[in-house]
Design a protein around this motif. Structure first.
Motif, mmCIF file in Angstrom:
data_model
loop_
_atom_site.group_PDB
_atom_site.id
_atom_site.type_symbol
_atom_site.label_atom_id
_atom_site.label_comp_id
_atom_site.label_asym_id
_atom_site.label_seq_id
_atom_site.Cartn_x
_atom_site.Cartn_y
_atom_site.Cartn_z
ATOM 1 N N ARG A 132 0.733 -1.344 -0.019
ATOM 2 C CA ARG A 132 -0.075 0.147 -0.257
ATOM 3 C C ARG A 132 0.794 1.361 -0.012
ATOM 4 N N THR A 134 1.542 4.814 -1.132
ATOM 5 C CA THR A 134 0.805 5.947 -1.781
ATOM 6 C C THR A 134 1.569 6.868 -2.042
ATOM 7 N N THR A 136 2.236 11.067 -2.505
ATOM 8 C CA THR A 136 1.823 12.358 -1.851
ATOM 9 C C THR A 136 1.342 13.057 -2.858
ATOM 10 N N ARG A 140 1.786 12.497 -6.893
ATOM 11 C CA ARG A 140 0.585 12.363 -7.899
ATOM 12 C C ARG A 140 0.965 12.962 -9.102
ATOM 13 N N ASP A 150 -3.451 4.848 -7.118
ATOM 14 C CA ASP A 150 -3.450 5.393 -6.025
ATOM 15 C C ASP A 150 -2.804 4.621 -4.966
ATOM 16 N N SER A 151 -2.643 3.443 -4.990
ATOM 17 C CA SER A 151 -1.921 2.589 -3.953
ATOM 18 C C SER A 151 -1.187 1.355 -4.770
ATOM 19 N N TRP A 152 -0.279 0.956 -4.418
ATOM 20 C CA TRP A 152 0.544 -0.434 -5.283
ATOM 21 C C TRP A 152 1.479 -1.045 -4.105
ATOM 22 N N ALA A 173 6.178 9.285 -2.068
ATOM 23 C CA ALA A 173 5.474 8.323 -1.770
ATOM 24 C C ALA A 173 5.735 7.696 -0.513
ATOM 25 N N ASN A 175 4.221 4.567 3.014
ATOM 26 C CA ASN A 175 3.438 3.839 3.264
ATOM 27 C C ASN A 175 3.330 3.580 4.873
#
Length: 296
Positions: A132, A134, A136, A140, A150-152, A173, A175
């Motif tokens: 997850r 994500t 910032t 983006r 949006d999440s990976w 990014a 998590n």
């Protein structure tokens, strides 16, 4: 023809140990991945931590189109000759203006060279899958993460992390485990893009790393027994052999962002497409950093 420089963050002993277990040093893995992404590239591997390593000044590094800094067991907060040599090399990379990219210890090395702080993770390590991640708000819209959802999830294994970024750096990014999962650093005329995870690694290589560090995983509370570690490593091996196997996706709790090779390598591809190729060619000490490609 692009010319890439891959800098091993491992010591000579660590390189040999990884070759015995995984078949390649970290630098050789990076070179193999880059050769797949850019088959026409000329790739040079160096080991700045070695006491007999060639010294690269900023002028030498301007001959390359990009520098890649690998992961390793190196702890950049240790005041050792190997770490000091690595930091001196990374400062020369920044001063050269040559675009640079690093993962795991590569990110940490760039952070420390630019004045940030790296620490041992205070509670646990992140191993196997970084979940997850994500972006910032800045991330983006940053080209490093173009194409990410949006999440990976991503391959990861580390017990150190960036505590604070240096000046002129942008957090891209995070998590729940590690706040700084991706960042851009601008320092001394250079631009570095880096991630705490490993876009260059295949699942089978993560499996090897888990087996090698089984005792650390048990001590950290991520596994109860070596059998638990072996089960997760075997799942990653199975994914390596069959990326489309849905039962393994379910067992690992992953989707195509982790399972598919092209998705795992998104950050590397974006670095090449956005920061390297539009600015390829010899640089002088008068060339500015490519600010239009990587907004702060």
């Amino acid at each position: 023809m692009p010319h890439f420089l891959v800098a091993e963050s491992e010591t000579a002993d660590e390189r040999e140990a990884r070759r015995r277990h995984a078949g390649k040093s970290s630098g050789e893995t990076y070179a193999a991945t880059l050769a797949q992404l850019r088959p026409d590239a000329e790739i040079t591997i160096v080991a700045p931590a070695d006491d007999d390593a060639d010294q690269f000044g900023a002028d030498d590094l301007r001959a390359f189109d990009a520098v890649f800094v690998t992961g390793s067991p190196l702890h950049v907060y240790d005041d050792t000759p190997e770490v000091r040599r690595q930091l001196r090399f990374m400062r020369s990379v920044f001063a050269s203006g040559t675009p640079s990219f690093g993962s795991c210890a590569g990110l940490q090395l760039a952070v420390a060279a630019a004045g940030g702080i790296v620490r041992k993770m205070p509670e646990r390590i992140e191993a196997g899958v970084a979940r997850r991640i994500t972006p910032t708000e800045a991330g983006r819209n940053h080209p490093l993460l173009a194409g990410r959802p949006d999440s990976w999830d991503a391959p990861a294994i580390h017990g150190d992390e960036v505590e604070s970024l240096p000046e002129n750096a942008t957090l891209l990014a995070s998590n729940a485990v590690t706040t700084i999962q991706a960042a851009e650093i601008r320092h001394d005329g250079g631009v570095f893009w880096g991630v705490q995870y490993h876009p260059e690694l295949a699942p089978g290589e993560i499996a090897v790393a888990l087996r090698r560090q089984a005792s650390d995983l048990i001590e950290a509370g991520l596994a109860d027994t070596t059998e638990d570690v072996e089960m997760r490593a075997a799942q990653l091996d199975a994914l390596h052999d069959d990326p489309d196997r849905r039962s393994i996706h379910w067992s690992l709790g992953i989707d195509a962002q982790f399972a598919q090779e092209s998705n795992r390598r998104i950050e590397l591809s974006n670095f090449l497409n956005h920061l390297v190729e539009p600015n390829a060619g010899p640089r002088s000490d008068q060339d500015p950093a490519p600010a239009d490609l990587c907004p702060a």
